[in-house]
Design an enzyme around this catalytic site. Structure first.
Site, PDB file in Angstrom:
ATOM      1  CE  LYS A  26       1.640  -5.675  -0.274  1.00 43.58           C
ATOM      2  NZ  LYS A  26       1.050  -4.811   0.746  1.00 43.58           N
ATOM      3  CD  GLU A  32       1.649   4.232   1.284  1.00 41.77           C
ATOM      4  OE1 GLU A  32       0.799   3.989   0.399  1.00 41.77           O
ATOM      5  OE2 GLU A  32       2.514   3.413   1.616  1.00 41.77           O
TER       6      GLU A  32
END
Ligand SMILES: C=C(O[C@@H]1C=C(C(=O)O)C=C[C@H]1O)C(=O)O
Ligand SMILES: [Mg+2]
EC number: 5.4.4.2
Length: 468
Positions: free
Chosen positions: A223, A272
């Site tokens: 990723k 976040e």
């Protein structure tokens, strides 16, 4: 009127000057007063003329914690790339070591606090965009308003040198009095008009996504998070207070932050959390995997349900869970997290979300945890080092503080860092906005591009440039 605490501050300053003489180095005096509640944004706005470029604003998602700083009594900064978290922590400890602290309150975020953050990647080639921010940059405010669970405090921090005299106390009390007297309810006035909006090289960005997807199919990389920039030009200087006001109205569930440095301002509303540490209790977040909000409740539910079952997004999310779980298990004696992600619904977007809690082993400090976690695969990729190298190589953008840890730490070692996404850098009447997304084997450049467009919205709307 001289209060008991002012007597303490006066005597503290005298003592600190004596101590500064004998140690031949500056000594901090910090005094905490419990005060009546003040609107946090009005306190921030009250520092505009006197402290522009030297302010910060912080709100956590629960609204339990607000920290607003005016003025800088101490700056901790470094452009060193290795060991930077440890370096900052050492500097912070050294600074508060000989300080004189009047703080009878057992509350986090009162007394000496450093606020700031780190760049995403200190090894990335620098552009002039972030010239006002060094790779590690923290400010200890002179005047700080903090709110913890509805209780309000005013901290005054004074750094005394061997050359200071009695007049320092008078100067500080007069200045503080002036700030407090000038606080008035802030209301935004006329908005800016967007004159130009330039997405920086979207076609090239999509080509990069395609190229990275090819590499993910063949190599060891799993990723890579790729980000891009949009540059906005307004008719007049952007009023930071107004942007904060809009973020507070529209992004209630987020961390809301502003960090000024030399006239520029890094600002945003991030959903976040990187890490929060209160005593031995630590909290972190796995957030990755995204889908738009629906126009109706039914639509919204269908989209959320689709996200919860979408393999591409579940994989993107799982990489983050695996890495964070491993990091937490190394640093903590107990780690708890649910087996399945849930949905986090923000105004413009919904995400897959797995909260993680733990109890630290005795030696794990807040910045050691930041060091261990940053960047998680939500912002960097997997494996960590290769992903960051790939970003350094292919990404056009100079991320600066975007996608990096931003937050605070108090003198007791408690604090919280958000991942500074959904953010932008304001420079006079211009702003750069940043957004990225997790690229995995099954990514499609066009839909990743659409995902970044949604992620620009919180800041674009707050600045005035996108009407929902
Ligand atoms: C990189 C960003 O967001 C991150 C990437 C996400 C994704 O790709 O699904 C979701 C949440 C964030 O961890 C951003 O907002 O810029
Ligand atoms: Mg994504």
């Amino acid at each position: 009127m001289v209060t008991i605490q002012d007597t303490e501050l006066k005597e503290g300053i005298q003592e600190a000057i004596e101590r500064a003489k004998s140690l031949s180095k500056p000594v901090l005096v910090s005094e905490v007063q419990k005060i009546n509640h003040i609107d946090p944004l009005s306190f921030y706005a009250a520092g505009k003329s006197r402290f522009f470029g030297e302010r910060f604003f912080w709100k956590d998602p629960s609204g339990e914690t607000y920290i607003i700083g005016l003025g800088i009594c101490k700056q901790i900064q470094s452009d060193q790339s290795t060991g930077r978290f440890n370096h900052v922590e050492k500097e912070w400890k050294r600074f508060i070591n000989n300080s004189i602290i009047f703080n009878p309150y057992d509350k986090n975020a009162t007394g000496p606090v450093m606020f700031g953050g780190f760049s995403f990647d200190p090894l990335k080639r620098k552009t002039k965009l972030w010239s006002k921010y060094s790779d590690s940059l923290f400010h200890v405010p002179t005047y700080m308003y903090s709110e913890m669970n509805g209780q309000a405090f005013l901290t005054t921090n004074v750094v005394c040198t061997q050359h200071d005299g009695d007049s320092l106390f008078e100067k500080i009390v007069a200045e503080r009095g002036m700030i407090m007297a000038s606080i008035s309810d802030y209301h935004p006035e006329n908005a800016n008009t967007l004159q130009e909006e330039a997405d920086i090289n979207p076609e090239k960005w999509m080509e990069t996504v395609d190229a990275v997807v090819d590499e993910l199919k063949s190599g060891s990389l799993k990723k890579v998070v790729l980000a891009r920039e949009s540059r906005l030009i307004y008719d007049k200087p952007i009023e930071i207070e107004r942007v904060l006001w809009n973020l507070m109205e529209m992004q209630r569930e987020s961390f809301i932050f502003a960090f000024e440095s030399n006239g520029d301002c890094f600002i945003g509303a991030s959903p976040e959390r990187l890490i929060k540490k209160y005593g031995e209790n630590v909290f972190t977040t796995c957030l990755a995997g995204s889908i738009p909000r629906g126009k109706t409740a039914e639509d919204d539910h269908i989209l959320g349900d689709a996200l919860l079952h979408d393999q591409k997004n579940l994989t993107e999310h799982q990489y983050v869970v695996d890495m964070i779980k491993e990091a937490m298990e190394e640093s903590c004696s107990e780690v708890e997290l649910p087996d399945e992600p849930q949905l986090m619904k923000m105004r413009d977007i919904q995400h897959l979300y797995t909260p993680v809690i733990g109890k630290t082993k005795r030696d794990a400090s807040l910045l050691a945890l930041v060091d261990r976690l940053h960047p998680t695969p939500a912002l960097g990729g997997l494996p960590k080092r290769e992903a960051v190298e790939k970003i350094r190589e292919v990404e056009e953008l100079d991320r600066g503080f975007y996608a990096a840890p931003l937050g605070w730490m108090d003198f007791r070692g408690n604090g919280e860092y958000a991942v500074a996404i959904r953010s932008g850098l304001i420079q006079g009447n211009e702003a750069s906005l940043f957004a990225g997304c997790g690229v995995v084997q099954d990514s499609n450049a066009e839909s990743e591009y659409q995902e970044t467009k949604i992620k620009f919205r919180p800041m674009l709307t707050a600045l005035g440039g996108y009407e929902k």
